[in-house]
Design an enzyme around this catalytic site. Sequence first.
Site, PDB file in Angstrom:
ATOM      1  N   ARG A 221       0.852  -1.190   0.000  1.00 12.37           N
ATOM      2  CA  ARG A 221       0.000   0.000   0.000  1.00 12.37           C
ATOM      3  C   ARG A 221       0.891   1.245   0.000  1.00 12.37           C
ATOM      4  NH1 ARG A 221      -3.467  -2.795  -1.582  1.00 12.37           N
ATOM      5  NH2 ARG A 221      -5.488  -3.271  -0.638  1.00 12.37           N
ATOM      6  N   HIS A 269      -0.716   0.068  -9.755  1.00 14.27           N
ATOM      7  CA  HIS A 269      -1.419  -0.860  -8.835  1.00 14.27           C
ATOM      8  C   HIS A 269      -1.941  -2.080  -9.613  1.00 14.27           C
ATOM      9  CE1 HIS A 269      -3.699  -1.105  -4.786  1.00 14.27           C
ATOM     10  NE2 HIS A 269      -3.602  -2.316  -5.318  1.00 14.27           N
TER      11      HIS A 269
HETATM   12  P1  NDP Z   1      -1.744 -11.604   4.834  1.00 11.72           P
HETATM   13  O1  NDP Z   1      -2.740 -11.027   5.761  1.00 11.72           O
HETATM   14  O2  NDP Z   1      -1.916 -13.011   4.370  1.00 11.72           O
HETATM   15  O3  NDP Z   1      -0.281 -11.501   5.486  1.00 11.72           O
HETATM   16  C1  NDP Z   1       0.161 -10.387   6.173  1.00 11.72           C
HETATM   17  C2  NDP Z   1       1.566 -10.637   6.709  1.00 11.72           C
HETATM   18  O4  NDP Z   1       2.055  -9.423   7.282  1.00 11.72           O
HETATM   19  C3  NDP Z   1       1.611 -11.706   7.798  1.00 11.72           C
HETATM   20  O5  NDP Z   1       2.768 -12.491   7.685  1.00 11.72           O
HETATM   21  C4  NDP Z   1       1.685 -10.867   9.081  1.00 11.72           C
HETATM   22  O6  NDP Z   1       2.355 -11.481  10.165  1.00 11.72           O
HETATM   23  C5  NDP Z   1       2.496  -9.685   8.603  1.00 11.72           C
HETATM   24  N1  NDP Z   1       2.275  -8.518   9.465  1.00 11.72           N
HETATM   25  C6  NDP Z   1       1.116  -7.859   9.704  1.00 11.72           C
HETATM   26  N2  NDP Z   1       1.303  -6.857  10.583  1.00 11.72           N
HETATM   27  C7  NDP Z   1       2.611  -6.888  10.916  1.00 11.72           C
HETATM   28  C8  NDP Z   1       3.418  -6.129  11.786  1.00 11.72           C
HETATM   29  N3  NDP Z   1       2.926  -5.116  12.511  1.00 11.72           N
HETATM   30  N4  NDP Z   1       4.729  -6.453  11.883  1.00 11.72           N
HETATM   31  C9  NDP Z   1       5.252  -7.472  11.180  1.00 11.72           C
HETATM   32  N5  NDP Z   1       4.524  -8.253  10.320  1.00 11.72           N
HETATM   33  C10 NDP Z   1       3.226  -7.958  10.198  1.00 11.72           C
HETATM   34  O7  NDP Z   1      -1.688 -10.622   3.588  1.00 11.72           O
HETATM   35  P2  NDP Z   1      -1.385 -10.959   2.050  1.00 11.72           P
HETATM   36  O8  NDP Z   1      -0.067 -11.613   1.960  1.00 11.72           O
HETATM   37  O9  NDP Z   1      -2.521 -11.649   1.412  1.00 11.72           O
HETATM   38  O10 NDP Z   1      -1.362  -9.480   1.419  1.00 11.72           O
HETATM   39  C11 NDP Z   1      -0.505  -8.474   1.907  1.00 11.72           C
HETATM   40  C12 NDP Z   1      -0.932  -7.115   1.366  1.00 11.72           C
HETATM   41  O11 NDP Z   1      -0.627  -6.995  -0.003  1.00 11.72           O
HETATM   42  C13 NDP Z   1      -2.444  -6.819   1.416  1.00 11.72           C
HETATM   43  O12 NDP Z   1      -2.850  -6.443   2.719  1.00 11.72           O
HETATM   44  C14 NDP Z   1      -2.574  -5.697   0.414  1.00 11.72           C
HETATM   45  O13 NDP Z   1      -2.418  -4.449   1.047  1.00 11.72           O
HETATM   46  C15 NDP Z   1      -1.416  -5.936  -0.550  1.00 11.72           C
HETATM   47  N6  NDP Z   1      -1.874  -6.307  -1.880  1.00 11.72           N
HETATM   48  C16 NDP Z   1      -1.492  -5.544  -2.953  1.00 11.72           C
HETATM   49  C17 NDP Z   1      -1.887  -5.896  -4.233  1.00 11.72           C
HETATM   50  C18 NDP Z   1      -1.439  -5.102  -5.411  1.00 11.72           C
HETATM   51  O14 NDP Z   1      -1.907  -5.349  -6.538  1.00 11.72           O
HETATM   52  N7  NDP Z   1      -0.512  -4.181  -5.268  1.00 11.72           N
HETATM   53  C19 NDP Z   1      -2.745  -7.051  -4.485  1.00 11.72           C
HETATM   54  C20 NDP Z   1      -3.061  -7.795  -3.305  1.00 11.72           C
HETATM   55  C21 NDP Z   1      -2.655  -7.420  -2.063  1.00 11.72           C
HETATM   56  P3  NDP Z   1       1.778 -12.801  10.877  1.00 11.72           P
HETATM   57  O15 NDP Z   1       1.925 -13.880   9.836  1.00 11.72           O
HETATM   58  O16 NDP Z   1       2.654 -12.996  12.024  1.00 11.72           O
HETATM   59  O17 NDP Z   1       0.341 -12.516  11.199  1.00 11.72           O
HETATM   60  C1  OXD Z   2      -5.844  -6.066  -3.065  1.00  9.87           C
HETATM   61  C2  OXD Z   2      -5.399  -5.103  -4.049  1.00  9.87           C
HETATM   62  O1  OXD Z   2      -5.736  -5.768  -1.868  1.00  9.87           O
HETATM   63  O2  OXD Z   2      -5.809  -5.224  -5.210  1.00  9.87           O
HETATM   64  O3  OXD Z   2      -6.325  -7.127  -3.435  1.00  9.87           O
HETATM   65  O4  OXD Z   2      -4.592  -4.217  -3.749  1.00  9.87           O
END
Ligand code: NDP
Ligand code: OXD
Length: 306
Positions: A221, A269
């Site tokens: 993000r 994006h």
């Molecule tokens: P998940 O919810 O599956 O994973 C999030 C990860 O981040 C977990 O490993 C979690 O740790 C870690 N995390 C969360 N908070 C913290 C923190 N404070 N400190 C350290 N680690 C932290 O998310 P996804 O992998 O599915 O997606 C990640 C992000 O990618 C989405 O939230 C979205 O914003 C972005 N995205 C962007 C897209 C694009 O096209 N650019 C498309 C899709 C998604 P733990 O495992 O310990 O809980």
């Molecule tokens: C998502 C994105 O969060 O498209 O899936 O960014």
Amino acid sequence: MQIAFCCTDTKAEPWLQGLGQALPRATIEVWQPGAAPADYAVVWAPPQQFLDEQPGLRALFNIGAGVDALLKLRLPAGAQVVRLDDAGMSVQMAEYVSHAVIRHFREFDGYEADMREGRWSFRKPRSRADFPVGVMGLGVLGARVAQALSVFEFPVHGWSRTPKVLEGVRTHHGDVGLQTFLSSCRVLVNLLPLTPDTRDILNRETLGRLLPGGYLVNVARGAHLVEEDLLALLDSGHLAGATLDVFRTEPLPPEHPFWRHPKLTLTPHTSARTLRDESIAQIAGKIRALEAGQPIAGLVDRVRGY
Ligand code: NDP
Ligand code: OXD
């Protein structure tokens, strides 16, 4: 069963058709103000009015992985929030990030510039050992990306909130682990969810801890990144460049300095797009499971924020 479809900037017809085929006994309609109460909702950036008018929703299916925008709204108290759980996104993210890292590591920008000038000139091969890559966030997308990078034999580090074990990845966690994680990496890939804990996490201090000549890939993000700090670190030479897919303001405004910065590669994006057929199959499967009283994956913890 009633399903409301309320997705901004999304062509409704193919979704209604696909969901209708997958759930033939359901009535699926595009939400209009004053519509009858629904059991489930399929949403992307819904207006607050929709949520206020549908207090009895059992679950909200977000047609993306990130729920930061949805969680800013006032949600029906009893509704479960469900994110897309891969649904074809992780392979896209793995290819996008691998491409960005390899393009930088193999200096393809330089070769492209040479080609335009008709110059046949080799660059000295770089050592992978000098390009440790760190992946912030080891969830559905981050874990897949970290493992894809390890296939190319980069030293890969990963950072998450709680401890993780991932083959081929040196893992770190929590605030204490962050310092060692950052100072071990030259390339940093951000795949964290946007929460109060992670907003502005890519800043002068954290990016400044990367090995000199660092490189950033931000695919999570825009609000994770303090843009002025990135510009300052690029200008000082501490960072060699960045690939950015997400921005604080999207679309990126025409006057934004990122557009013309020679060390930046930008995409709109698009690193991992929502794939309609995969998403419909996943959402329909989860609705069937919920109706049968079975557990589902991809539930969002509203307090944690992801
Ligand atoms: P998940 O919810 O599956 O994973 C999030 C990860 O981040 C977990 O490993 C979690 O740790 C870690 N995390 C969360 N908070 C913290 C923190 N404070 N400190 C350290 N680690 C932290 O998310 P996804 O992998 O599915 O997606 C990640 C992000 O990618 C989405 O939230 C979205 O914003 C972005 N995205 C962007 C897209 C694009 O096209 N650019 C498309 C899709 C998604 P733990 O495992 O310990 O809980
Ligand atoms: C998502 C994105 O969060 O498209 O899936 O960014």
